[in-house]
Design an enzyme around this catalytic site. Structure first.
Site: not given
Ligand SMILES: [Zn+2]
Length: 273
Positions: A210-211, A178, A233, A64
């Protein structure tokens, strides 16, 4: 190697909070462009199609684009910025961090502050400062001045943390690993496939939001309808002080981690056909 480091720098330095991934999406798409057809979903995710000798199975590999960050919630009369977290932050990593606010006139530097400890009661000094009690100081003297500089509610805020190799250059310092590392893996897989024959179609993907609930993974899955997905990830490193093997077994430099369980999904074990 130098080229790879340059790509990791470009991907991690780029800002991109959930819902505001355009800048990092453009960086990622520029790396995808020479490697295959670039497509995107309606939420803003981007993918690159590497055709093989068969159209199926369709194999997705990627991560992501969005990083955890903040947005401007409001500007106080005195010119301080109150902010809304986007993604999961713990408050103890925030105080005294430099941040950049991406305004319509370009980025503005600021620092996260709170009520000085000198004037807190002894009990309050022992407590964690909550995010709602923090502010960003951009050096504006009033709300009008901050507004004149271009700051508006909704503007993206990210930590100011430039990419840097550490003394051992295998260890890299940056924000947003991330999950810019997942995007980097997608790019690198497609790059290495350029000279390979493969009986399938491979999609390198970089999804959005995504978060805040894996939203872009759904739109990307609807667009591609993959048969197999290899989701890249980050995981927690277990080689830092105080972490026990029962909590985390992964160690930096010992190879990739394969997750067999998380709160949302139990991936198909490799032994199941
Ligand atoms: Zn992530």
């Amino acid at each position: 190697m130098q080229e790879l480091l340059q790509m990791l720098k470009a991907l991690t330095d780029a800002p991109g909070v959930p819902g505001n991934e355009k800048i990092v999406r453009d960086v990622t798409a520029s790396y995808f462009a020479p490697l295959g057809e670039v497509i995107s979903d309606n939420l803003g995710g981007v993918a690159c199609v590497k055709a093989g000798t068969a159209s199926s199975p369709k194999i997705v590999v990627g991560g992501h684009l969005d990083e955890i960050g903040f947005m401007v919630a409001r500007i106080t009369d005195e010119g301080y910025i109150k902010f809304q977290p986007l993604g999961g932050w713990v408050s103890q990593v925030l105080l005294a961090q430099r941040v950049e606010i991406y305004t319509r006139n370009g980025p503005i530097l600021g620092v996260i502050g709170a009520k000085p400890p000198h004037i807190l009661s002894p009990e309050d000094r022992k407590k964690l400062v909550e995010i709602k009690d923090m502010y960003i100081d951009i050096g504006a003297a009033s709300q009008d001045e901050a507004t004149a500089w271009g700051v508006r509610p909704g503007d993206m805020i990210v930590p100011k943390m430039e990419f840097a190799p550490l003394h051992n250059e295998k260890f890299l310092l940056a924000k947003a690993w991330d999950n810019r590392i997942g995007c980097a893996v997608a790019i690198e897989v497609l790059r290495r496939l350029q000279t390979e024959t493969h009986p399938n179609t491979v999609y390198g993907v970089a999804t959005v939001q995504e978060e805040v609930g894996l939203r872009g993974a759904r739109t990307m899955a609807n667009l591609i309808e993959p048969n197999v997905a290899i989701v890249v990830d980050t995981a927690i490193a277990g080689d830092t002080p105080g972490v026990t093997p029962d909590e985390v077994q992964a160690k930096l430099g010992r190879g990739p981690v394969v997750l067999i369980y998380d709160a949302l999904m139990i991936p198909i074990p490799p032994c199941v056909s």
